[in-house]
Motif scaffolding. Structure first.
Motif, mmCIF file in Angstrom:
data_model
loop_
_atom_site.group_PDB
_atom_site.id
_atom_site.type_symbol
_atom_site.label_atom_id
_atom_site.label_comp_id
_atom_site.label_asym_id
_atom_site.label_seq_id
_atom_site.Cartn_x
_atom_site.Cartn_y
_atom_site.Cartn_z
ATOM 1 N N ASP A 272 -10.072 44.217 -22.652
ATOM 2 C CA ASP A 272 -11.099 45.250 -22.798
ATOM 3 C C ASP A 272 -12.234 44.625 -23.597
ATOM 4 O O ASP A 272 -11.985 43.843 -24.520
ATOM 5 C CB ASP A 272 -10.544 46.457 -23.561
ATOM 6 N N GLN B 22 -15.431 40.549 -15.671
ATOM 7 C CA GLN B 22 -14.095 40.594 -16.259
ATOM 8 C C GLN B 22 -13.459 39.198 -16.241
ATOM 9 O O GLN B 22 -12.865 38.751 -17.220
ATOM 10 C CB GLN B 22 -13.206 41.568 -15.478
ATOM 11 N N TRP C 98 -6.651 42.627 -25.751
ATOM 12 C CA TRP C 98 -5.859 42.517 -24.528
ATOM 13 C C TRP C 98 -5.362 43.884 -24.102
ATOM 14 O O TRP C 98 -4.862 44.655 -24.916
ATOM 15 C CB TRP C 98 -4.690 41.559 -24.755
ATOM 16 N N ASN C 99 -5.506 44.178 -22.843
ATOM 17 C CA ASN C 99 -5.002 45.428 -22.288
ATOM 18 C C ASN C 99 -3.814 45.093 -21.395
ATOM 19 O O ASN C 99 -3.963 44.533 -20.305
ATOM 20 C CB ASN C 99 -6.122 46.117 -21.495
ATOM 21 N N GLU C 100 -2.638 45.443 -21.905
ATOM 22 C CA GLU C 100 -1.392 45.075 -21.226
ATOM 23 C C GLU C 100 -1.334 45.681 -19.824
ATOM 24 O O GLU C 100 -0.924 45.043 -18.866
ATOM 25 C CB GLU C 100 -0.214 45.561 -22.087
ATOM 26 N N GLU C 101 -1.785 46.930 -19.749
ATOM 27 C CA GLU C 101 -1.708 47.653 -18.488
ATOM 28 C C GLU C 101 -2.579 47.017 -17.408
ATOM 29 O O GLU C 101 -2.147 46.810 -16.287
ATOM 30 C CB GLU C 101 -2.172 49.087 -18.739
ATOM 31 N N ARG C 102 -3.812 46.680 -17.800
ATOM 32 C CA ARG C 102 -4.743 46.100 -16.834
ATOM 33 C C ARG C 102 -4.540 44.600 -16.672
ATOM 34 O O ARG C 102 -5.122 43.970 -15.797
ATOM 35 C CB ARG C 102 -6.203 46.346 -17.280
ATOM 36 N N GLN C 103 -3.776 44.030 -17.609
ATOM 37 C CA GLN C 103 -3.614 42.569 -17.629
ATOM 38 C C GLN C 103 -4.971 41.870 -17.698
ATOM 39 O O GLN C 103 -5.241 40.900 -16.979
ATOM 40 C CB GLN C 103 -2.817 42.097 -16.397
ATOM 41 N N ALA C 104 -5.813 42.415 -18.564
ATOM 42 C CA ALA C 104 -7.152 41.858 -18.744
ATOM 43 C C ALA C 104 -7.649 42.304 -20.114
ATOM 44 O O ALA C 104 -7.057 43.185 -20.738
ATOM 45 C CB ALA C 104 -8.097 42.363 -17.658
ATOM 46 N N ASP D 23 -16.072 42.759 -11.425
ATOM 47 C CA ASP D 23 -14.913 41.876 -11.265
ATOM 48 C C ASP D 23 -15.212 40.497 -11.840
ATOM 49 O O ASP D 23 -14.383 39.872 -12.510
ATOM 50 C CB ASP D 23 -14.555 41.717 -9.781
ATOM 51 N N ASP E 87 -12.228 37.088 -19.571
ATOM 52 C CA ASP E 87 -10.837 36.636 -19.712
ATOM 53 C C ASP E 87 -10.765 35.124 -19.916
ATOM 54 O O ASP E 87 -9.941 34.609 -20.667
ATOM 55 C CB ASP E 87 -10.013 37.040 -18.482
#
Lengths: 241, 359
Positions: free
Chosen positions: B302, B270, B294-300, B267, B274
């Protein structure tokens, strides 16, 4: 020496080279508290150096700032006393250098604080408080080492013997300077005499008095110090940092 | 500076540098004051279960203090963690201290010297916090010198250019802050209070490092290359500061329960990534990860994991500078022995004289 520019430059160089040497102790001091203390004193000297060199640059009027003066002069153009460029040696040598330097700088800055040049007076007023702490710190260690163990006494006496001859240069007469260094000698002698007596140490009898720093004729050590200090700045001409 | 990479328990996450992180620190400080104002339920009664009382204090977000009963394992965990943190501050002075003599301007020299001095101060402060748990600084220093306690492995990498000083400030101090801000809310009072002070100074350091890199990245081509090279070398070791991936992390569960640790290694990592992506853009420097997106789904974001095998090698002693760092510390300690002995002898003589005068 020649007028306020040379005088100011000499004091600035004393402070700068002293800072550079003291900072070499970082991560190497005998105690962690001493690492902090030596860095403190180095920072004070560096702060004074910056004020003095900046003002020297203004007095000269040739457009040189503190960094031009610190990084772009060769050893023959430096005006520091030889005392400050001597290698650190062991902790006793460093404390001998610090103690003698502070015992000179304290009355010097105190006198400067009352001189006619307002800028120098302001610098003196600030630096004298710092010098008082440097002197306390240096004197305490000279006493601890002088009157500590047999080993520390031997080392501290050897350090005094080694460094003492270099103190005479600090007091070369210069009646035209804002403060004539010769006038500081009695205060210096009194401080040194009292502390060394308490530390069970003696002054060497030799009359040897090496000099030359104020006219740019240094020991072999200064060029190495400058080579290290200036290497990066000079490798990137005109760059900003 | 401090990481979470010696498989020791440790803290966790927080937000972006600058105002966000400092805000967190201030919130923790306010929480600490509020908890103190609320006061704890009175002392445990003589026949009360001490373990239950301890758990109750921790659950109520109150602080455990040095004189309180605490489980042995809690005490051991804290001693190890605080000592490792203190050691990291002291060893961490070396890579940056390496550039004090060559700093390229007097202003930068002063800032760097003051920063390294701050680290010595943090070390002292943290050793003092560890001492409240019933162990002496001398013992802890000896454990470091004997290689029986670790320090953050990041300091086993060399500082090869001036830009490394900037990269350490931006990335290493940045990662350290992300790790440390949650420790401001640690259940052990002296550690939490130490961390509040340390974090405030660290955030200042991070800003200075960022500023060094910003100046270089907007300077001459030579300076830009220096800055990019430093980021290329420090990026993955900085990611590794958060420690092994959660699946491999020992101690974590218990430390979470004790509220020593509050977020997982991954955590925190990450959060750090970011935070850095945006800052790297402003700096105009490239993060050396072709898969960073950017990973839209995770909002973070990769990102590519650091090489954990390398981390383990460095932790076990085979990093580029492990031997040098410890040898340096041992030499300073050994060279200073006669000075410490002299100070002790002098103090003893003075005490004797005072006694004579008094008698």
């Amino acid at each position: 020496m020649n007028g306020p520019f040379d005088f100011t430059l000499g004091l600035g160089d004393d402070a700068l080279i002293a800072a550079q040497r003291l900072a070499e102790w970082t991560t190497r001091a005998p105690e962690m508290e001493e690492d902090v203390a030596l860095a403190n004193i180095a920072l004070d000297q560096l702060g004074a150096a910056r004020l003095l060199l900046s003002y020297a640059g203004e007095l000269e009027g040739a457009g040189r700032d503190e960094d031009a003066l610190a990084y772009l002069r060769d050893d023959r153009e430096f005006r520091n006393a030889l005392l400050v460029e001597l290698p650190n040696g062991d902790f006793a040598v460093t404390m001998a250098k610090l103690f003698f330097l502070a015992a000179y700088q304290l009355p010097l800055y105190a006198a400067l604080a009352g001189c006619a040049d307002e800028r120098l007076a302001a610098i003196g007023a600030k630096a004298r408080k710092e010098s008082a702490y440097h002197l306390d710190h240096g004197a305490l260690w000279v006493k601890r080492l002088g009157d500590g163990t047999e080993e520390s006494h031997r080392r501290m006496q050897a350090a005094v013997d080694q460094v003492w001859p270099y103190t005479h240069e600090l007091f070369a007469a210069d009646p035209t300077a804002p403060v004539d260094p010769a006038t500081l000698r009695p205060a210096f002698d009194e401080t040194v005499g009292a502390v060394l007596a308490e530390a069970t140490l003696t002054l060497p009898g030799s009359g040897w008095a090496p000099a030359g720093g104020r006219t740019g004729v240094h020991t072999e050590h200064l060029a190495f110090l400058l080579a290290e200090m200036q290497v990066l700045h000079r490798a990137h001409p005109g760059a900003h940092w | 500076m401090y990481g979470n990479d010696f498989s020791a328990p440790d803290g966790a996450s927080d937000e972006a540098p600058g105002s966000g992180l400092l805000g967190e620190v201030e919130a923790a400080e306010a929480e600490l004051r509020a908890a103190a104002a609320r006061g704890r339920r009175g002392s445990p009664s003589p026949d009360e279960d001490l373990a239950a009382y301890f758990a109750e204090v921790v659950d109520a977000e109150q602080k455990i203090e040095p004189r309180d009963w605490m489980p042995d394992a809690y005490r051991r965990t804290l001693i190890r963690q605080i000592a490792q943190h203190a050691h990291s501050e002291i060893i961490g002075m070396q890579p940056e201290g390496n550039w004090i003599s060559r700093a390229p301007s007097l202003k930068r020299k002063a800032i760097l010297l003051a920063k390294v001095q701050d680290e010595a101060g943090h070390g002292l402060y943290l050793y003092a916090a560890a001492e409240t748990l019933g162990i002496s600084r001398d013992e802890l220093v000896q454990l470091l010198l004997d290689g029986r306690q670790k320090y953050s492995s990041i300091f086993n990498y060399p500082t090869l250019s001036w830009a490394d000083v900037g990269a350490i400030g931006w990335l290493v101090d940045g990662a350290a802050i992300v790790n440390q801000v949650p420790l401001c809310r640690c259940s052990y009072g002296p550690y939490a209070r130490a961390m509040i002070r340390v974090c405030k100074e660290e955030s200042f350091h991070q800003r200075q490092g960022y500023e060094i890199l910003h100046t270089l990245a907007h300077g001459t081509p030579g300076q830009q290359a220096m800055a990019q090279d430093a980021v290329d070398r420090w990026w993955y070791p900085s990611l590794a500061m958060f420690g092994p991936p959660d699946g491999d992390s020992t101690h974590s569960g218990q430390s979470m329960a004790w509220k020593i640790k509050r977020f997982s290694n991954d955590d925190l990592r990450q959060r750090f990534v970011d935070m850095c992506v945006q800052q790297a853009e402003i700096l105009g420097l490239r993060i050396p990860d072709p898969d960073l997106r950017w990973n839209e789904e995770r909002q973070a974001y990769d990102y590519t994991q650091p090489d954990y095998d390398e981390l383990m090698r460095v932790i076990s002693g085979d990093g580029p500078c492990n031997r040098e760092r410890i040898a340096h510390r041992r030499a300073a300690h050994a060279d200073g022995a006669w000075v410490r002995e002299a100070a002790a002898a002098y103090a003893a003589k003075r005490a004797e004289q005072r006694e004579k005068v008094a008698a």
